[in-house]
Design a protein around this motif. Sequence first.
Motif, PDB file in Angstrom:
ATOM      1  N   SER A  26       0.836  -1.191   0.000  1.00 57.07           N
ATOM      2  CA  SER A  26       0.000   0.000   0.000  1.00 57.07           C
ATOM      3  C   SER A  26       0.874   1.245   0.000  1.00 57.07           C
ATOM      4  N   LEU A  27       0.440   2.290  -0.693  1.00 56.99           N
ATOM      5  CA  LEU A  27       1.208   3.527  -0.767  1.00 56.99           C
ATOM      6  C   LEU A  27       0.512   4.678  -0.045  1.00 56.99           C
ATOM      7  N   THR A  28      -0.420   4.372   0.856  1.00 56.74           N
ATOM      8  CA  THR A  28      -1.021   5.430   1.647  1.00 56.74           C
ATOM      9  C   THR A  28       0.019   5.987   2.613  1.00 56.74           C
ATOM     10  N   PHE A  29      -0.172   7.229   3.030  1.00 52.72           N
ATOM     11  CA  PHE A  29       0.797   7.864   3.934  1.00 52.72           C
ATOM     12  C   PHE A  29       0.954   7.070   5.218  1.00 52.72           C
ATOM     13  N   ALA A  30      -0.167   6.619   5.788  1.00 54.34           N
ATOM     14  CA  ALA A  30      -0.114   5.868   7.044  1.00 54.34           C
ATOM     15  C   ALA A  30       0.658   4.564   6.882  1.00 54.34           C
ATOM     16  N   ALA A  31       0.412   3.860   5.762  1.00 54.53           N
ATOM     17  CA  ALA A  31       1.096   2.586   5.529  1.00 54.53           C
ATOM     18  C   ALA A  31       2.591   2.803   5.355  1.00 54.53           C
ATOM     19  N   ILE A  32       2.965   3.852   4.626  1.00 56.20           N
ATOM     20  CA  ILE A  32       4.385   4.163   4.425  1.00 56.20           C
ATOM     21  C   ILE A  32       5.046   4.497   5.752  1.00 56.20           C
ATOM     22  N   ALA A  33       4.382   5.322   6.562  1.00 60.81           N
ATOM     23  CA  ALA A  33       4.945   5.721   7.851  1.00 60.81           C
ATOM     24  C   ALA A  33       5.140   4.514   8.761  1.00 60.81           C
ATOM     25  N   ARG A  34       4.137   3.629   8.811  1.00 58.51           N
ATOM     26  CA  ARG A  34       4.248   2.443   9.668  1.00 58.51           C
ATOM     27  C   ARG A  34       5.356   1.514   9.201  1.00 58.51           C
ATOM     28  N   SER A  35       5.498   1.385   7.891  1.00 61.95           N
ATOM     29  CA  SER A  35       6.560   0.532   7.352  1.00 61.95           C
ATOM     30  C   SER A  35       7.939   1.098   7.681  1.00 61.95           C
ATOM     31  N   LEU A  36       8.101   2.411   7.522  1.00 60.68           N
ATOM     32  CA  LEU A  36       9.386   3.047   7.828  1.00 60.68           C
ATOM     33  C   LEU A  36       9.714   2.951   9.317  1.00 60.68           C
ATOM     34  N   ILE A  37       8.712   3.114  10.162  1.00 61.61           N
ATOM     35  CA  ILE A  37       8.932   2.999  11.609  1.00 61.61           C
ATOM     36  C   ILE A  37       9.371   1.589  11.970  1.00 61.61           C
ATOM     37  N   ALA A  38       8.686   0.592  11.402  1.00 70.95           N
ATOM     38  CA  ALA A  38       9.033  -0.806  11.680  1.00 70.95           C
ATOM     39  C   ALA A  38      10.474  -1.103  11.265  1.00 70.95           C
ATOM     40  N   GLY A  39      10.859  -0.664  10.070  1.00 72.18           N
ATOM     41  CA  GLY A  39      12.219  -0.903   9.597  1.00 72.18           C
ATOM     42  C   GLY A  39      13.256  -0.161  10.403  1.00 72.18           C
ATOM     43  N   ILE A 317      21.293  -9.603  12.062  1.00 70.52           N
ATOM     44  CA  ILE A 317      20.348  -9.750  10.957  1.00 70.52           C
ATOM     45  C   ILE A 317      19.089 -10.476  11.423  1.00 70.52           C
ATOM     46  N   ALA A 318      19.287 -11.507  12.246  1.00 67.29           N
ATOM     47  CA  ALA A 318      18.145 -12.268  12.752  1.00 67.29           C
ATOM     48  C   ALA A 318      17.212 -11.367  13.561  1.00 67.29           C
ATOM     49  N   ILE A 319      17.791 -10.575  14.477  1.00 66.86           N
ATOM     50  CA  ILE A 319      16.980  -9.681  15.312  1.00 66.86           C
ATOM     51  C   ILE A 319      16.261  -8.652  14.445  1.00 66.86           C
ATOM     52  N   ALA A 320      16.973  -8.092  13.468  1.00 67.61           N
ATOM     53  CA  ALA A 320      16.376  -7.071  12.599  1.00 67.61           C
ATOM     54  C   ALA A 320      15.161  -7.623  11.850  1.00 67.61           C
ATOM     55  N   PHE A 321      15.307  -8.795  11.243  1.00 65.36           N
ATOM     56  CA  PHE A 321      14.197  -9.386  10.487  1.00 65.36           C
ATOM     57  C   PHE A 321      13.012  -9.725  11.391  1.00 65.36           C
ATOM     58  N   VAL A 322      13.304 -10.331  12.543  1.00 64.52           N
ATOM     59  CA  VAL A 322      12.229 -10.749  13.438  1.00 64.52           C
ATOM     60  C   VAL A 322      11.514  -9.543  14.043  1.00 64.52           C
ATOM     61  N   VAL A 323      12.275  -8.536  14.480  1.00 67.72           N
ATOM     62  CA  VAL A 323      11.655  -7.325  15.032  1.00 67.72           C
ATOM     63  C   VAL A 323      10.779  -6.653  13.968  1.00 67.72           C
ATOM     64  N   TYR A 324      11.300  -6.591  12.735  1.00 67.82           N
ATOM     65  CA  TYR A 324      10.525  -5.987  11.650  1.00 67.82           C
ATOM     66  C   TYR A 324       9.234  -6.754  11.397  1.00 67.82           C
ATOM     67  N   ASP A 325       9.333  -8.077  11.332  1.00 65.93           N
ATOM     68  CA  ASP A 325       8.143  -8.894  11.090  1.00 65.93           C
ATOM     69  C   ASP A 325       7.122  -8.741  12.214  1.00 65.93           C
ATOM     70  N   GLN A 326       7.599  -8.704  13.466  1.00 67.73           N
ATOM     71  CA  GLN A 326       6.688  -8.568  14.602  1.00 67.73           C
ATOM     72  C   GLN A 326       6.032  -7.193  14.629  1.00 67.73           C
ATOM     73  N   LEU A 327       6.805  -6.156  14.287  1.00 70.22           N
ATOM     74  CA  LEU A 327       6.248  -4.805  14.252  1.00 70.22           C
ATOM     75  C   LEU A 327       5.242  -4.655  13.118  1.00 70.22           C
ATOM     76  N   LYS A 328       5.481  -5.364  12.016  1.00 72.01           N
ATOM     77  CA  LYS A 328       4.503  -5.330  10.919  1.00 72.01           C
ATOM     78  C   LYS A 328       3.164  -5.914  11.368  1.00 72.01           C
ATOM     79  N   ILE A 329       3.226  -6.957  12.192  1.00 69.25           N
ATOM     80  CA  ILE A 329       1.996  -7.564  12.698  1.00 69.25           C
ATOM     81  C   ILE A 329       1.272  -6.590  13.628  1.00 69.25           C
ATOM     82  N   ILE A 330       2.069  -5.879  14.450  1.00 66.17           N
ATOM     83  CA  ILE A 330       1.480  -4.940  15.415  1.00 66.17           C
ATOM     84  C   ILE A 330       0.970  -3.674  14.724  1.00 66.17           C
ATOM     85  N   LEU A 331       1.823  -3.101  13.843  1.00 65.22           N
ATOM     86  CA  LEU A 331       1.484  -1.826  13.216  1.00 65.22           C
ATOM     87  C   LEU A 331       0.587  -1.970  11.999  1.00 65.22           C
ATOM     88  N   LYS A 332       0.573  -3.179  11.417  1.00 56.60           N
ATOM     89  CA  LYS A 332      -0.239  -3.452  10.216  1.00 56.60           C
ATOM     90  C   LYS A 332      -0.028  -2.399   9.122  1.00 56.60           C
TER      91      LYS A 332
END
Length: 340
Positions: A26-39, A317-332
């Motif tokens: 998704s390219l909505t502002f909210a989706a972009i912001a949540r993705s950037l925060i998670a990363g 790398i493991a922590i980065a990927f897992v934290v990102y995946d978990q934050l994606k679930i939380i932040l959607k």
Amino acid sequence: MTTPTATTTTAATRASASARSSDAPSLTFAAIARSLIAGGVAGGVSRTAVAPLERLKILQQVSSSSAYNGVYSGLSHMWKTEGVKGLFKGNGANCVRIVPNSAVKFFCYEHMAHGLLDLRRTFDKDAEMDVLTRLGGGAGAGIVAMSATYPLDMIRGRLTVQKSAADAAKSGGANYRGIYHAFTVIAQKEGFGAFYKGWTPSVIGVIPYVGLNFAIYETLKDQTVKMQGLRSASDLSVFAGLVCGGVAGAVGQTVAYPFDVCRRRLQVSGWVQAGVQAGGPVYTGMFDCFRRTVAEEGVSALFHGLSANYIKIMPSIAIAFVVYDQLKIILKPEIKISAG
């Protein structure tokens, strides 16, 4: 006249196309912001967790001192000579760099991988997300993220290896006092081009490194999901994600490591305040750095610090990927990479 069969087929085709397009980020502002925060958060957490090993790796890459040989002896030397602060020296600058770098990298990967998949589907409507598509997405994302934040990486490298304040005073020089001070001093004395010293080997190295990280991690997750009979990658345990990320990090780093060594050496080339390379060689470029390093120190010098880096990069790398995946679930953030 349209037959029922034709109508059904058309509806099915539209439904299939709709399902495929729903996989796209998704390219909505909210989706972009949540993705950037998670990363960004994923990058900051992962690098801080392994900061002492990150500094040891850099010191091993540019130093000829035996004090930094070995993981235990190197960390012990830093602890004895510089204390706790020494273990985390340069981590502030590293986080300032890695947070935006990680945010941009994860975000760009999601979009580039799907962009490549859409391109493939113009030729083959049944194309699916595969290793090569993920590799291309990861490589492109790595180049964009690294280039955008490279000046911060260069400053971080210098802050990490500069002399102690006492040694700097004895030699008549002065340390950088922080990120902003380093930026202004380098710009005034060396010009803005200095911020991109070592950029070429970094670009070459980041292609297999980030590309393989994403490709191997996502592929291993898909295979693990199938083996365990799960519905999707979001159902994977944290431990399984850490294992997939660790393997991906180890493979990617091994392939790209010589370029990382070259990058670090070019960044401190000719810089007299480098506590580990004062009066050291001044390289004219990437090929000169590789040539002289191998000729003067042997091929093994291109892998100095790799043992410490294995211990660092796998959990990082493991922590980065897992934290990102978990934050994606939380932040959607409505962004996902699927196998279809």
